[in-house]
Structures are given as structure tokens and as C-alpha cells.
Design a protein around this motif. Structure first.
Motif, PDB file in Angstrom:
ATOM      1  N   VAL A  93       1.441  -4.765   0.283  1.00 23.20           N
ATOM      2  CA  VAL A  93       1.012  -3.593   1.049  1.00 23.20           C
ATOM      3  C   VAL A  93      -0.164  -3.929   1.959  1.00 23.20           C
ATOM      4  O   VAL A  93      -0.196  -3.548   3.128  1.00 23.20           O
ATOM      5  CB  VAL A  93       0.665  -2.422   0.102  1.00 23.20           C
ATOM      6  CG1 VAL A  93       0.032  -1.281   0.862  1.00 23.20           C
ATOM      7  CG2 VAL A  93       1.903  -1.949  -0.627  1.00 23.20           C
ATOM      8  N   ALA A  94      -1.159  -4.650   1.442  1.00 21.36           N
ATOM      9  CA  ALA A  94      -2.381  -4.908   2.207  1.00 21.36           C
ATOM     10  C   ALA A  94      -2.237  -6.072   3.169  1.00 21.36           C
ATOM     11  O   ALA A  94      -2.979  -6.160   4.150  1.00 21.36           O
ATOM     12  CB  ALA A  94      -3.543  -5.169   1.254  1.00 21.36           C
ATOM     13  N   GLY A  95      -1.327  -6.975   2.900  1.00 24.17           N
ATOM     14  CA  GLY A  95      -1.203  -8.151   3.752  1.00 24.17           C
ATOM     15  C   GLY A  95      -2.374  -9.092   3.533  1.00 24.17           C
ATOM     16  O   GLY A  95      -2.823  -9.304   2.411  1.00 24.17           O
ATOM     17  N   ARG A  96      -2.904  -9.655   4.599  1.00 19.90           N
ATOM     18  CA  ARG A  96      -4.028 -10.598   4.490  1.00 19.90           C
ATOM     19  C   ARG A  96      -5.386  -9.922   4.659  1.00 19.90           C
ATOM     20  O   ARG A  96      -6.410 -10.586   4.570  1.00 19.90           O
ATOM     21  CB  ARG A  96      -3.871 -11.699   5.529  1.00 19.90           C
ATOM     22  CG  ARG A  96      -2.651 -12.560   5.317  1.00 19.90           C
ATOM     23  CD  ARG A  96      -2.684 -13.751   6.254  1.00 19.90           C
ATOM     24  NE  ARG A  96      -1.532 -14.608   6.049  1.00 19.90           N
ATOM     25  CZ  ARG A  96      -1.536 -15.644   5.227  1.00 19.90           C
ATOM     26  NH1 ARG A  96      -2.610 -15.922   4.533  1.00 19.90           N
ATOM     27  NH2 ARG A  96      -0.454 -16.387   5.104  1.00 19.90           N
ATOM     28  N   ASP A  97      -5.410  -8.637   4.906  1.00 21.57           N
ATOM     29  CA  ASP A  97      -6.658  -7.914   5.157  1.00 21.57           C
ATOM     30  C   ASP A  97      -7.378  -7.631   3.842  1.00 21.57           C
ATOM     31  O   ASP A  97      -7.079  -6.669   3.146  1.00 21.57           O
ATOM     32  CB  ASP A  97      -6.358  -6.607   5.897  1.00 21.57           C
ATOM     33  CG  ASP A  97      -7.616  -5.886   6.321  1.00 21.57           C
ATOM     34  OD1 ASP A  97      -8.706  -6.488   6.252  1.00 21.57           O
ATOM     35  OD2 ASP A  97      -7.512  -4.708   6.719  1.00 21.57           O
ATOM     36  N   ARG A  98      -8.358  -8.466   3.494  1.00 20.02           N
ATOM     37  CA  ARG A  98      -9.113  -8.273   2.253  1.00 20.02           C
ATOM     38  C   ARG A  98     -10.428  -7.516   2.494  1.00 20.02           C
ATOM     39  O   ARG A  98     -11.140  -7.211   1.563  1.00 20.02           O
ATOM     40  CB  ARG A  98      -9.430  -9.618   1.590  1.00 20.02           C
ATOM     41  CG  ARG A  98      -8.191 -10.399   1.190  1.00 20.02           C
ATOM     42  CD  ARG A  98      -7.391  -9.636   0.154  1.00 20.02           C
ATOM     43  NE  ARG A  98      -6.284 -10.421  -0.351  1.00 20.02           N
ATOM     44  CZ  ARG A  98      -5.017 -10.174  -0.092  1.00 20.02           C
ATOM     45  NH1 ARG A  98      -4.692  -9.165   0.687  1.00 20.02           N
ATOM     46  NH2 ARG A  98      -4.070 -10.929  -0.586  1.00 20.02           N
ATOM     47  N   GLN A  99     -10.744  -7.223   3.754  1.00 12.65           N
ATOM     48  CA  GLN A  99     -11.933  -6.440   4.075  1.00 12.65           C
ATOM     49  C   GLN A  99     -11.644  -4.943   4.067  1.00 12.65           C
ATOM     50  O   GLN A  99     -12.536  -4.131   4.246  1.00 12.65           O
ATOM     51  CB  GLN A  99     -12.491  -6.851   5.446  1.00 12.65           C
ATOM     52  CG  GLN A  99     -12.901  -8.301   5.505  1.00 12.65           C
ATOM     53  CD  GLN A  99     -13.957  -8.637   4.464  1.00 12.65           C
ATOM     54  OE1 GLN A  99     -14.887  -7.866   4.243  1.00 12.65           O
ATOM     55  NE2 GLN A  99     -13.796  -9.766   3.806  1.00 12.65           N
ATOM     56  N   ARG A 100     -10.401  -4.612   3.874  1.00  9.81           N
ATOM     57  CA  ARG A 100      -9.972  -3.208   3.866  1.00  9.81           C
ATOM     58  C   ARG A 100     -10.561  -2.492   2.645  1.00  9.81           C
ATOM     59  O   ARG A 100     -10.485  -2.998   1.534  1.00  9.81           O
ATOM     60  CB  ARG A 100      -8.447  -3.186   3.815  1.00  9.81           C
ATOM     61  CG  ARG A 100      -7.820  -1.852   3.957  1.00  9.81           C
ATOM     62  CD  ARG A 100      -6.318  -2.021   4.025  1.00  9.81           C
ATOM     63  NE  ARG A 100      -5.657  -0.744   4.122  1.00  9.81           N
ATOM     64  CZ  ARG A 100      -4.355  -0.585   4.143  1.00  9.81           C
ATOM     65  NH1 ARG A 100      -3.567  -1.643   4.078  1.00  9.81           N
ATOM     66  NH2 ARG A 100      -3.824   0.597   4.226  1.00  9.81           N
ATOM     67  N   PRO A 101     -11.169  -1.330   2.831  1.00 11.80           N
ATOM     68  CA  PRO A 101     -11.702  -0.605   1.677  1.00 11.80           C
ATOM     69  C   PRO A 101     -10.574  -0.095   0.780  1.00 11.80           C
ATOM     70  O   PRO A 101      -9.485   0.215   1.248  1.00 11.80           O
ATOM     71  CB  PRO A 101     -12.486   0.554   2.296  1.00 11.80           C
ATOM     72  CG  PRO A 101     -11.962   0.689   3.675  1.00 11.80           C
ATOM     73  CD  PRO A 101     -11.431  -0.648   4.095  1.00 11.80           C
ATOM     74  N   VAL A 102     -10.849  -0.036  -0.517  1.00  6.86           N
ATOM     75  CA  VAL A 102      -9.860   0.397  -1.498  1.00  6.86           C
ATOM     76  C   VAL A 102     -10.402   1.636  -2.198  1.00  6.86           C
ATOM     77  O   VAL A 102     -11.554   1.677  -2.604  1.00  6.86           O
ATOM     78  CB  VAL A 102      -9.588  -0.714  -2.537  1.00  6.86           C
ATOM     79  CG1 VAL A 102      -8.599  -0.241  -3.588  1.00  6.86           C
ATOM     80  CG2 VAL A 102      -9.080  -1.970  -1.853  1.00  6.86           C
ATOM     81  N   LEU A 103      -9.557   2.651  -2.328  1.00  3.75           N
ATOM     82  CA  LEU A 103      -9.906   3.867  -3.058  1.00  3.75           C
ATOM     83  C   LEU A 103      -9.078   3.891  -4.332  1.00  3.75           C
ATOM     84  O   LEU A 103      -7.864   4.048  -4.289  1.00  3.75           O
ATOM     85  CB  LEU A 103      -9.637   5.110  -2.210  1.00  3.75           C
ATOM     86  CG  LEU A 103      -9.968   6.444  -2.875  1.00  3.75           C
ATOM     87  CD1 LEU A 103     -11.456   6.525  -3.210  1.00  3.75           C
ATOM     88  CD2 LEU A 103      -9.576   7.594  -1.975  1.00  3.75           C
ATOM     89  N   LEU A 104      -9.737   3.713  -5.471  1.00 10.29           N
ATOM     90  CA  LEU A 104      -9.076   3.711  -6.770  1.00 10.29           C
ATOM     91  C   LEU A 104      -9.178   5.113  -7.354  1.00 10.29           C
ATOM     92  O   LEU A 104     -10.263   5.605  -7.627  1.00 10.29           O
ATOM     93  CB  LEU A 104      -9.727   2.689  -7.699  1.00 10.29           C
ATOM     94  CG  LEU A 104      -9.189   2.604  -9.115  1.00 10.29           C
ATOM     95  CD1 LEU A 104      -7.712   2.212  -9.102  1.00 10.29           C
ATOM     96  CD2 LEU A 104      -9.991   1.626  -9.934  1.00 10.29           C
ATOM     97  N   ARG A 105      -8.019   5.747  -7.512  1.00  8.06           N
ATOM     98  CA  ARG A 105      -7.961   7.091  -8.092  1.00  8.06           C
ATOM     99  C   ARG A 105      -7.208   7.004  -9.410  1.00  8.06           C
ATOM    100  O   ARG A 105      -6.010   6.779  -9.427  1.00  8.06           O
ATOM    101  CB  ARG A 105      -7.262   8.059  -7.141  1.00  8.06           C
ATOM    102  CG  ARG A 105      -8.046   8.272  -5.862  1.00  8.06           C
ATOM    103  CD  ARG A 105      -7.489   9.379  -5.040  1.00  8.06           C
ATOM    104  NE  ARG A 105      -6.206   8.985  -4.473  1.00  8.06           N
ATOM    105  CZ  ARG A 105      -5.440   9.816  -3.793  1.00  8.06           C
ATOM    106  NH1 ARG A 105      -5.781  11.059  -3.633  1.00  8.06           N
ATOM    107  NH2 ARG A 105      -4.296   9.394  -3.293  1.00  8.06           N
ATOM    108  N   ALA A 106      -7.952   7.160 -10.504  1.00  8.45           N
ATOM    109  CA  ALA A 106      -7.354   7.085 -11.834  1.00  8.45           C
ATOM    110  C   ALA A 106      -7.478   8.432 -12.514  1.00  8.45           C
ATOM    111  O   ALA A 106      -8.496   9.117 -12.399  1.00  8.45           O
ATOM    112  CB  ALA A 106      -8.053   6.009 -12.662  1.00  8.45           C
TER     113      ALA A 106
END
Length: 140
Positions: A93-106
Motif C-alpha cells: 500500500v505505501a510503496g517506497r514512501d517511508r516518510q508518510r505519516p501513519v495513523l494507527l487506530r486500534a
């Protein structure tokens, strides 16, 4: 005197243009109304916390963990609950973009191990901007 009626020889015809217009409008209506929320069937009860809400970040990668410990990355469901399947879906899903912010909703009722597994997978892939979503604390 015989009066000829020319209408008797005309064949009746059905005008399909208004019918096509109505069907087109109905199709557009159903397409628009069914694509509002792709995860509306997933009910999450977020844990509560005090603090100020953070402004929404554009293009944030959404990782959902439901009460059963199943993972969803953006619109894709992770079929297995192990870390390798989660890492594979995150990479796809993200590809190579590791600077992308992640929102973890648990979900608040999810096992703690499922949240730790998600954080571990994100860390192993190199995501550093991880935000954990919470609901505002309910005051009595």
C-alpha cells in the motif's frame, strides 16, 4: 362518404430516451451514495485520552486494528494476523514512501499484542511518524 383514418395503419412506437435518462440518473445516484465511507461497517471504540487534537495530516496511511485483532491498511484487509502478512500489505500500500505519516487506530477492546505487532511492523519497515488515534475523554 367514407373518411379514411390514417392512424389505423401507424404502428405504435415506444420512446426509450426518457427511460434511458431515468436509468442513468438512478445509476449515478446509487454510485454516489454507496461510496461515501468504505469502512463504515467496521465499528471501532477508540481508547480515550486527554489532550489537544492534532490537525489531520494529508496522505496519512491508515492502519486499523479491530476488536478481534484483525488488521486493515487503508482499504485493504490483511488476511492473516501475523507480522509478515502485515508488513507485506503495508509495503504494497505505501510503496517506497517511508516518510508518510501513519495513523494507527486500534479498538479499545483489541488485545495489546495486536497493537504491539502493528507498531513493530511499522518500525521494521522504517516508518517513523506514527500517530495513535484516541477519542476525547468523556467527562461525567
Amino acid at each position: 362518404m367514407r373518411i379514411r383514418d390514417d392512424r389505423a395503419h401507424e404502428e405504435p412506437e415506444l420512446n426509450l430516451v426518457p427511460l434511458i435518462d431515468v436509468i442513468l440518473v438512478l445509476i449515478i445516484f446509487f454510485v454516489v451514495t454507496t461510496t461515501f465511507d468504505s469502512r463504515s461497517m467496521l465499528q471501532l471504540q477508540l481508547p480515550s485520552a486527554t489532550g489537544e487534537p492534532v490537525a489531520a495530516q494529508a496522505r496519512a496511511l491508515s492502519v486499523l486494528v479491530n476488536a478481534d485483532g484483525h488488521y486493515f491498511v487503508d482499504d485493504q484487509e490483511v488476511l492473516r494476523t501475523d507480522i509478515d502478512a502485515l508488513k507485506q500489505t503495508l509495503s504494497a500500500v505505501a510503496g517506497r514512501d517511508r516518510q508518510r505519516p501513519v495513523l494507527l487506530r486500534a479498538d479499545a477492546r483489541t488485545p495489546h499484542q495486536a497493537v504491539v505487532t502493528a507498531l513493530d511492523a511499522l518500525g521494521q519497515l522504517g516508518f517513523h511518524k506514527v500517530n495513535i488515534a484516541t477519542a476525547p475523554e468523556v467527562k461525567p
